[in-house]
Design an enzyme around this catalytic site. Structure first.
Site, mmCIF file in Angstrom:
data_model
loop_
_atom_site.group_PDB
_atom_site.id
_atom_site.type_symbol
_atom_site.label_atom_id
_atom_site.label_comp_id
_atom_site.label_asym_id
_atom_site.label_seq_id
_atom_site.Cartn_x
_atom_site.Cartn_y
_atom_site.Cartn_z
ATOM 1 C CB THR A 1 -91.593 -60.333 19.587
ATOM 2 O OG1 THR A 1 -92.415 -61.262 20.320
ATOM 3 C CG2 THR A 1 -90.152 -60.455 20.058
ATOM 4 N N GLY A 2 -93.730 -58.601 18.011
ATOM 5 C CA GLY A 2 -95.077 -58.500 17.458
ATOM 6 C C GLY A 2 -95.882 -57.406 18.110
ATOM 7 C CB SER A 3 -94.946 -54.777 20.117
ATOM 8 O OG SER A 3 -93.633 -54.589 19.625
ATOM 9 C CB THR A 4 -96.675 -52.824 14.755
ATOM 10 O OG1 THR A 4 -97.163 -54.030 14.163
ATOM 11 C CG2 THR A 4 -95.166 -52.736 14.611
ATOM 12 N N GLY B 1 -102.419 -54.606 18.476
ATOM 13 C CA GLY B 1 -103.000 -55.621 19.341
ATOM 14 C C GLY B 1 -102.426 -55.678 20.739
ATOM 15 C CB ILE B 2 -102.025 -58.567 23.062
ATOM 16 C CG1 ILE B 2 -103.512 -58.928 23.198
ATOM 17 C CG2 ILE B 2 -101.297 -58.845 24.376
ATOM 18 C CD1 ILE B 2 -103.778 -60.405 23.430
ATOM 19 N N GLY B 3 -99.584 -56.909 21.806
ATOM 20 C CA GLY B 3 -98.181 -56.502 21.886
ATOM 21 C C GLY B 3 -98.023 -54.998 22.000
ATOM 22 C CB SER C 1 -103.676 -68.632 23.443
ATOM 23 O OG SER C 1 -105.049 -68.709 23.136
ATOM 24 C CE1 TYR D 1 -102.392 -68.501 18.276
ATOM 25 C CE2 TYR D 1 -104.302 -69.380 19.423
ATOM 26 C CZ TYR D 1 -103.348 -68.395 19.273
ATOM 27 O OH TYR D 1 -103.342 -67.308 20.110
#
Length: 263
Positions: free
Chosen positions: A13-16, A18-20, A141, A154
């Site tokens: 998820t969230g992989s377009t 950065g880390i993803g 994190s 966060y």
């Protein structure tokens, strides 16, 4: 080293970006079939094109979903009913002054950062149990341990992931399903992220802005630099593999030594 990921299906998820994105790329390089996720079809299409340019024979598809909306999560699950590997990476962050952060913002952050992982894990674990194999990874994190005073919401959501991953690992005891949390530290963002803006305003380089942040906010860093997304992804890809079968219920740090503790 062959991580034995050929034939495995993963959702990141969230992989377009950065880390993803780096995790998706690492899994594809090892032969896994990967579903990436973002909020828009345009971002997904762009990411898929980049991934295929780097891994020409990549089996990669995308599903758009906004994890603040339950109906979009349900639609994603309907489109992809089972996976071997689930990487709960999606998350939001930002400065949240404690006294002016209202309930709406708290619940919104919790919805995206925590309930996304709860909902997906709750669904996908059933198929994993039937196969008696699976990997669930929560991207937490170092802020889960070093709660930032300017991003308390966060930090709290990332601490919640530590409890969730440990509890779920214990729930799945005796199976071949492992559950772990990975804790990145300060990591380079595409385009410099917020440090690109800071650098422009101050007339310095992005690297100088990052070093200033480390000195002021993360002076315990041992590597004395920001990690590259690929460095975090390397750990995640290993944890996703069959070779990591004895690693479960763990909080694994890829924080550059920011957390000032031996264990």
């Amino acid at each position: 080293m062959d991580l034995q990921l050929k034939g495995k299906t993963a959702l990141v998820t969230g992989s377009t970006g950065g880390i993803g994105y780096a995790i998706a790329l690492g899994l594809l390089k090892e032969g896994a079939k990967v579903y990436i996720n973002g909020r828009t079809e345009e971002r997904i299409h762009q990411a898929i094109q980049r991934l295929k340019s780097l891994v020409p024979d990549a089996e990669v598809k995308g599903i758009a979903a906004d994890f603040s909306k339950v109906e979009e999560v349900e639609a994603l699950i309907a489109e992809l009913p089972a996976v071997d590997i689930l990487v709960n990476n999606v998350g939001i962050y930002g400065d949240r002054p404690f006294e002016s952060t209202d309930d709406r913002q708290w619940f919104f952050d919790f919805e995206v950062n925590v309930m996304s992982g709860v909902r997906l894990s709750r669904h996908y674990v059933a198929a994993m149990k039937k196969k008696n194999w699976g990997r669930i990874i929560f991207i937490s994190s170092e802020s889960a341990i070093n709660i930032p005073e300017d991003m308390i919401t966060y930090g709290v959501t990332k601490t919640a992931y530590l409890g969730l991953s440990r509890g779920l690992a214990k729930y799945l005891k005796g199976t071949n399903i492992t559950v772990n949390a990975v804790l990145p530290g300060p990591t380079v963002a595409e385009g410099g992220g917020m440090f690109g803006e800071i650098a422009r305003k101050k007339g310095i380089t992005v690297e100088e802005a990052q070093l200033a942040f480390l000195k002021e906010k993360r002076n315990s860093s041992i590597i004395r630099r920001f990690a590259e997304a690929e460095e975090v992804a390397n750990l995640v890809v290993y944890v996703a593999s069959p070779l990591s079968s004895a690693t479960t219920g763990a909080a694994l740090r890829a924080d550059g030594g920011v957390v000032d503790a031996a264990f």
